[in-house]
Design an enzyme around this catalytic site. Sequence first.
Site, PDB file in Angstrom:
ATOM      1  N   TYR A 291      27.744  49.530  35.543  1.00  0.00           N
ATOM      2  CA  TYR A 291      29.160  49.034  34.786  1.00  0.00           C
ATOM      3  C   TYR A 291      29.148  49.666  33.505  1.00  0.00           C
ATOM      4  CZ  TYR A 291      32.900  46.507  32.944  1.00  0.00           C
ATOM      5  OH  TYR A 291      34.039  45.873  32.162  1.00  0.00           O
TER       6      TYR A 291
ATOM      7  N   LYS B  36      34.159  36.713  40.402  1.00  0.00           N
ATOM      8  CA  LYS B  36      33.644  36.529  38.882  1.00  0.00           C
ATOM      9  C   LYS B  36      33.425  35.007  38.862  1.00  0.00           C
ATOM     10  CE  LYS B  36      34.333  40.915  37.685  1.00  0.00           C
ATOM     11  NZ  LYS B  36      35.505  41.384  37.013  1.00  0.00           N
ATOM     12  N   LEU B  37      32.383  34.647  37.676  1.00  0.00           N
ATOM     13  CA  LEU B  37      31.887  33.164  37.462  1.00  0.00           C
ATOM     14  C   LEU B  37      33.050  32.232  37.631  1.00  0.00           C
ATOM     15  CD1 LEU B  37      29.439  31.567  36.945  1.00  0.00           C
ATOM     16  CD2 LEU B  37      29.994  31.603  34.573  1.00  0.00           C
TER      17      LEU B  37
ATOM     18  N   ASN C 153      25.823  30.054  31.066  1.00  0.00           N
ATOM     19  CA  ASN C 153      26.744  30.047  32.505  1.00  0.00           C
ATOM     20  C   ASN C 153      26.652  28.605  32.876  1.00  0.00           C
ATOM     21  OD1 ASN C 153      27.335  33.030  32.327  1.00  0.00           O
ATOM     22  ND2 ASN C 153      25.425  33.315  33.750  1.00  0.00           N
TER      23      ASN C 153
ATOM     24  N   SER D 114      35.263  46.943  37.731  1.00  0.00           N
ATOM     25  CA  SER D 114      34.824  46.172  36.659  1.00  0.00           C
ATOM     26  C   SER D 114      33.619  45.034  37.006  1.00  0.00           C
ATOM     27  CB  SER D 114      36.143  45.251  36.338  1.00  0.00           C
ATOM     28  OG  SER D 114      36.371  44.352  37.264  1.00  0.00           O
TER      29      SER D 114
ATOM     30  N   ARG E 274      27.393  33.983  27.321  1.00  0.00           N
ATOM     31  CA  ARG E 274      28.370  34.873  27.337  1.00  0.00           C
ATOM     32  C   ARG E 274      29.651  34.433  26.195  1.00  0.00           C
ATOM     33  NH1 ARG E 274      25.209  37.422  29.436  1.00  0.00           N
ATOM     34  NH2 ARG E 274      25.202  38.581  31.272  1.00  0.00           N
TER      35      ARG E 274
ATOM     36  N   THR F 126      34.947  46.943  27.063  1.00  0.00           N
ATOM     37  CA  THR F 126      34.191  45.696  27.222  1.00  0.00           C
ATOM     38  C   THR F 126      32.869  45.666  26.247  1.00  0.00           C
ATOM     39  OG1 THR F 126      32.417  44.478  28.475  1.00  0.00           O
ATOM     40  CG2 THR F 126      32.672  46.871  28.802  1.00  0.00           C
ATOM     41  N   ASP F 127      32.514  44.181  25.809  1.00  0.00           N
ATOM     42  CA  ASP F 127      31.380  44.283  24.959  1.00  0.00           C
ATOM     43  C   ASP F 127      29.935  44.543  25.559  1.00  0.00           C
ATOM     44  OD1 ASP F 127      31.023  42.012  26.600  1.00  0.00           O
ATOM     45  OD2 ASP F 127      30.900  40.397  25.170  1.00  0.00           O
ATOM     46  N   GLU F 128      30.244  44.574  26.985  1.00  0.00           N
ATOM     47  CA  GLU F 128      28.929  45.024  27.603  1.00  0.00           C
ATOM     48  C   GLU F 128      28.107  46.454  27.101  1.00  0.00           C
ATOM     49  OE1 GLU F 128      28.734  43.885  31.586  1.00  0.00           O
ATOM     50  OE2 GLU F 128      30.308  42.428  31.468  1.00  0.00           O
TER      51      GLU F 128
ATOM     52  N   HIS G  12      19.563  41.575  34.358  1.00  0.00           N
ATOM     53  CA  HIS G  12      20.706  40.827  33.637  1.00  0.00           C
ATOM     54  C   HIS G  12      20.874  40.765  32.364  1.00  0.00           C
ATOM     55  CE1 HIS G  12      22.809  36.897  34.920  1.00  0.00           C
ATOM     56  NE2 HIS G  12      23.596  37.691  34.269  1.00  0.00           N
TER      57      HIS G  12
ATOM     58  N   THR H  31      35.874  56.180  38.819  1.00  0.00           N
ATOM     59  CA  THR H  31      37.014  55.751  38.064  1.00  0.00           C
ATOM     60  C   THR H  31      36.948  55.700  36.611  1.00  0.00           C
ATOM     61  OG1 THR H  31      37.783  54.549  40.040  1.00  0.00           O
ATOM     62  CG2 THR H  31      38.371  53.531  37.740  1.00  0.00           C
TER      63      THR H  31
ATOM     64  N   LYS I  91      31.360  52.372  31.175  1.00  0.00           N
ATOM     65  CA  LYS I  91      32.430  51.940  30.194  1.00  0.00           C
ATOM     66  C   LYS I  91      32.102  52.756  28.832  1.00  0.00           C
ATOM     67  CE  LYS I  91      35.567  49.596  30.652  1.00  0.00           C
ATOM     68  NZ  LYS I  91      36.804  49.880  31.050  1.00  0.00           N
TER      69      LYS I  91
ATOM     70  N   ILE J  71      43.153  41.413  34.147  1.00  0.00           N
ATOM     71  CA  ILE J  71      43.743  41.459  32.907  1.00  0.00           C
ATOM     72  C   ILE J  71      45.145  42.094  32.775  1.00  0.00           C
ATOM     73  CG2 ILE J  71      43.365  41.899  30.369  1.00  0.00           C
ATOM     74  CD1 ILE J  71      40.192  41.760  31.200  1.00  0.00           C
TER      75      ILE J  71
HETATM   76  N1  LIG Z   1      37.132  41.006  33.097  1.00  0.00           N
HETATM   77  C1  LIG Z   1      36.725  40.906  31.729  1.00  0.00           C
HETATM   78  O1  LIG Z   1      36.199  39.824  31.404  1.00  0.00           O
HETATM   79  C2  LIG Z   1      36.734  42.101  30.910  1.00  0.00           C
HETATM   80  C3  LIG Z   1      36.267  41.982  29.625  1.00  0.00           C
HETATM   81  C4  LIG Z   1      36.452  42.934  28.659  1.00  0.00           C
HETATM   82  C5  LIG Z   1      36.976  44.074  29.122  1.00  0.00           C
HETATM   83  N2  LIG Z   1      37.396  44.291  30.499  1.00  0.00           N
HETATM   84  C6  LIG Z   1      37.985  45.680  30.837  1.00  0.00           C
HETATM   85  O2  LIG Z   1      39.414  45.130  31.114  1.00  0.00           O
HETATM   86  C7  LIG Z   1      39.777  46.067  32.074  1.00  0.00           C
HETATM   87  C8  LIG Z   1      40.672  45.453  33.271  1.00  0.00           C
HETATM   88  O3  LIG Z   1      39.329  44.489  33.738  1.00  0.00           O
HETATM   89  P1  LIG Z   1      39.743  43.576  34.942  1.00  0.00           P
HETATM   90  O4  LIG Z   1      39.134  42.432  34.807  1.00  0.00           O
HETATM   91  O5  LIG Z   1      41.277  43.285  34.983  1.00  0.00           O
HETATM   92  O6  LIG Z   1      39.493  44.398  36.203  1.00  0.00           O
HETATM   93  P2  LIG Z   1      39.895  44.396  37.753  1.00  0.00           P
HETATM   94  O7  LIG Z   1      38.569  44.556  38.539  1.00  0.00           O
HETATM   95  O8  LIG Z   1      40.419  42.953  37.839  1.00  0.00           O
HETATM   96  O9  LIG Z   1      41.159  45.288  37.971  1.00  0.00           O
HETATM   97  C9  LIG Z   1      41.138  46.658  37.749  1.00  0.00           C
HETATM   98  C10 LIG Z   1      42.400  47.196  38.241  1.00  0.00           C
HETATM   99  O10 LIG Z   1      42.258  48.567  38.156  1.00  0.00           O
HETATM  100  C11 LIG Z   1      42.771  49.072  39.431  1.00  0.00           C
HETATM  101  N3  LIG Z   1      41.937  50.345  39.649  1.00  0.00           N
HETATM  102  C12 LIG Z   1      40.753  50.673  39.859  1.00  0.00           C
HETATM  103  N4  LIG Z   1      40.315  51.929  40.312  1.00  0.00           N
HETATM  104  C13 LIG Z   1      41.503  52.532  39.986  1.00  0.00           C
HETATM  105  C14 LIG Z   1      41.618  54.044  39.804  1.00  0.00           C
HETATM  106  N5  LIG Z   1      40.966  54.753  40.029  1.00  0.00           N
HETATM  107  N6  LIG Z   1      43.116  54.325  39.637  1.00  0.00           N
HETATM  108  C15 LIG Z   1      44.164  53.401  39.285  1.00  0.00           C
HETATM  109  N7  LIG Z   1      43.885  52.047  39.537  1.00  0.00           N
HETATM  110  C16 LIG Z   1      42.491  51.644  39.622  1.00  0.00           C
HETATM  111  C17 LIG Z   1      42.507  48.102  40.673  1.00  0.00           C
HETATM  112  O11 LIG Z   1      43.107  48.399  41.707  1.00  0.00           O
HETATM  113  C18 LIG Z   1      42.630  46.834  39.700  1.00  0.00           C
HETATM  114  O12 LIG Z   1      44.057  46.456  39.796  1.00  0.00           O
HETATM  115  C19 LIG Z   1      38.765  47.211  32.743  1.00  0.00           C
HETATM  116  O13 LIG Z   1      38.769  48.199  31.866  1.00  0.00           O
HETATM  117  C20 LIG Z   1      37.326  46.243  32.159  1.00  0.00           C
HETATM  118  O14 LIG Z   1      36.606  47.094  31.731  1.00  0.00           O
HETATM  119  C21 LIG Z   1      37.167  43.329  31.480  1.00  0.00           C
END
Ligand SMILES: NC(=O)c1ccc[n+]([C@@H]2O[C@H](COP(=O)([O-])OP(=O)(O)OC[C@H]3O[C@@H](n4cnc5c(N)ncnc54)[C@H](O)[C@@H]3O)[C@@H](O)[C@H]2O)c1
Length: 359
Positions: free
Chosen positions: A158, A197-198, A257, A83, A222, A132-134, A293, A98, A162, A11
């Site tokens: 996870y 991821k899925l 899913n 994540s 979802r 996240t909504d989780e 789950h 983290t 969060k 993201i």
């Molecule tokens: N993917 C989803 O569907 C989703 C939905 C809702 C919220 N989110 C939230 O959005 C955010 C981004 O999610 P994503 O899917 O892009 O995750 P991702 O796992 O693809 O990316 C996470 C990024 O954070 C970096 N990172 C991890 N630990 C770190 C640290 N200690 N210091 C600096 N950088 C670090 C990683 O290198 C990576 O680039 C997260 O906070 C996640 O909880 C994700």
Amino acid sequence: MILVTGGAGFIGSNFVLDWLARSDEPVVNLDALTYAGNLENLAGIEGDPRHLFRHGDIGDAALLGGLLAEFRPRAVLHFAAESHVDRSILGPGDFVRTNVTGTFTLLQAAQGYWSGLDRAAQQAFRFLHVSTDEVYGSLGPDDASFSETTPYQPNSPYSASKAASDHFVRAWHHTYGLPTLTTNCSNNYGPFQFPEKLIPLVIANALAGKPLPIYGDGLNIRDWLYVGDHCDAIRQVLERGRVGETYNIGGWNEQTNLSVVRLICSILDGLHPASPVVPHEQLISFVKDRPGHDRRYAIDARKIERELGWRPAETFETGIRKTVAWYLDNQAWVGRVQSGGYRDWISRQYGGLNGQASP
Ligand SMILES: NC(=O)c1ccc[n+]([C@@H]2O[C@H](COP(=O)([O-])OP(=O)(O)OC[C@H]3O[C@@H](n4cnc5c(N)ncnc54)[C@H](O)[C@@H]3O)[C@@H](O)[C@H]2O)c1
């Protein structure tokens, strides 16, 4: 300028690319480049002076203090996290380090920097926490969707990590006055998503003629949102969100899913009618369910629509078609991401199954 954490992940990289496509305001991008961080996602802005990448950890207080003092951002947008739910079951320690301690360290650094700003800069500053909504737990089939006042009931390491980070963000606003905003979003899909991821996993496996493993009965639900719509919502919250508030972001798009996987299969059937694995649905393989789950997530996104006028631009049909097309056009990206450490982890976790098909 703005400071983004985790801007080499799924993201975060979409956000940075979208931001610089719309604005000349520079971005400092701090990312530890874990297995999920991939600088290749940012190849489209390589050499762009508006993008300043810094390799480092959000748990490094000295590094954070130095970056904030050097670049003096007007906002911090915090994407960095561990994540993946399955990884959190296997190794929860990284999630605490983290998502909890890292977010705490970032909050402390931001608050130290913010308290030294002049009054006008303090009022303009924002700390936007991407969550996240989780955190809300799991819904029954007839339960009302998650709203901003739904009690937190995280069920996985996870979502617990969060949830903890969300609480720290809230506390830094109430206790120290830091101008925070929190967004809780549903499942994202789109370009540059790591193929554990899925949706990207199913596309990659289907193209390779491999099984499409689905947890349990495949009827976990979802809400799915195209990543570009999430990035747009974050920009709206940053500019116009009320300080101290949380905003739920969702796609008004609940899917099992199984129905997601079937839709991807039918799109691939249309694009590859001559493939030996048509219909791709024959590759579906049900596997033992993930422990704990969550059954159903659903987002009530009326607050962000009412206050900020945001609604998703993509339907699931348009977004998923774009996404499948992107993975088809970028198979070399998928191949590189799937090599090395990622493959080792997948085989330790899942044996011969090439990953579980679950978000
Ligand atoms: N993917 C989803 O569907 C989703 C939905 C809702 C919220 N989110 C939230 O959005 C955010 C981004 O999610 P994503 O899917 O892009 O995750 P991702 O796992 O693809 O990316 C996470 C990024 O954070 C970096 N990172 C991890 N630990 C770190 C640290 N200690 N210091 C600096 N950088 C670090 C990683 O290198 C990576 O680039 C997260 O906070 C996640 O909880 C994700």
